[in-house]
Design a protein around this motif. Structure first.
Motif, PDB file in Angstrom:
ATOM      1  N   LEU A  72       0.808  -1.219   0.000  1.00  0.00           N
ATOM      2  CA  LEU A  72       0.000   0.000   0.000  1.00  0.00           C
ATOM      3  C   LEU A  72       0.844   1.273   0.000  1.00  0.00           C
ATOM      4  N   ALA A  73       0.213   2.367  -0.373  1.00  0.00           N
ATOM      5  CA  ALA A  73       0.816   3.694  -0.254  1.00  0.00           C
ATOM      6  C   ALA A  73      -0.305   4.713  -0.090  1.00  0.00           C
ATOM      7  N   SER A  74      -0.044   5.751   0.698  1.00  0.00           N
ATOM      8  CA  SER A  74      -1.084   6.722   1.045  1.00  0.00           C
ATOM      9  C   SER A  74      -1.158   7.902   0.089  1.00  0.00           C
ATOM     10  N   ALA A  75      -0.131   8.096  -0.735  1.00  0.00           N
ATOM     11  CA  ALA A  75      -0.099   9.278  -1.599  1.00  0.00           C
ATOM     12  C   ALA A  75       0.143   8.884  -3.050  1.00  0.00           C
ATOM     13  N   CYS A  76      -0.527   7.846  -3.493  1.00  0.00           N
ATOM     14  CA  CYS A  76      -0.337   7.296  -4.837  1.00  0.00           C
ATOM     15  C   CYS A  76      -1.615   7.500  -5.638  1.00  0.00           C
ATOM     16  N   GLY A  77      -1.483   7.514  -6.956  1.00  0.00           N
ATOM     17  CA  GLY A  77      -2.659   7.598  -7.801  1.00  0.00           C
ATOM     18  C   GLY A  77      -3.593   6.416  -7.637  1.00  0.00           C
TER      19      GLY A  77
END
Length: 202
Positions: A75-80
């Motif tokens: 996961l990532a919080s600032a991804c498209g």
């Protein structure tokens, strides 16, 4: 007149190997009908041998997921692709009672799009997307410091050109026996995996 005695005939024993009486091998009824067979030991998937840290720093054993279908996602919080959190939670809501689990691993290796602490990631996922599925501590998924679980997942389902994970929100689907049955890239929306998830739950 002398009588000629007939020469005494000595009977020589027959030359040859002694023949033992034929011994009939008894066929056990259980062998004939399949009773009393010893069950072969089941081989447990290596998936269940791994242990990781959850987002609160507590030990999380993969063995606790036996007989469940698991979707492992970095996961990532600032991804498209961050809005995929919503569909991941939707799948979890829909199938968790049938034994389906989403296992989220934050990772900052792709575009530095997960820079926060574990607690800030947890708060973001909960407040922005209502996430209730299990979140793990932030990890690397490629390179020498990669989480061993991800190294194993990549050996089970290789990628294009290399087995390395290419970006955030890559997904591995593990069935109820611990076998990796699917690998999906970032562009595969979680809801598009629904049929595969149903099969993994059987």
């Amino acid at each position: 007149m002398m009588q000629t005695r007939a020469p005494t005939m000595t009977t020589r024993p027959a030359i040859g190997r002694a023949v033992r009486p034929a011994v009939r091998s008894a066929v056990r009824p259980q062998a004939l009908f399949g009773f009393g067979k010893t069950a072969e030991p089941e081989t447990m998937s290596e998936f269940y041998s791994f242990a990781v840290k959850d987002i609160d720093g507590k030990n999380f054993q993969m063995s606790s997921l036996k007989n469940k279908a698991v979707l492992v996602v970095n996961l990532a919080s600032a991804c498209g692709f961050t809005p995929q959190y919503e569909e991941l939670q939707e799948l979890y809501n829909k199938y968790s009672k049938q034994g389906f689990v989403v296992l989220g691993f934050p990772c900052n290796q792709f575009g530095a799009q997960e820079p926060g602490s574990n607690q800030s990631i947890k708060q973001f996922a909960k407040s922005s997307y209502g996430v209730t599925f299990p979140l793990m501590s932030k990890v690397d998924v490629n390179g020498p410091g990669a989480e061993p679980l991800f190294d194993w997942l990549k050996t089970q389902k290789g990628g294009i050109l290399t087995s390395d994970i290419k970006w955030n929100f890559s997904k591995f689907l593990v069935n109820k026996e611990g076998d990796v049955v699917g690998r999906y890239g970032s562009t595969s929306a979680p809801l598009s995996l629904e049929n595969d998830i149903k099969k993994a739950l059987v």
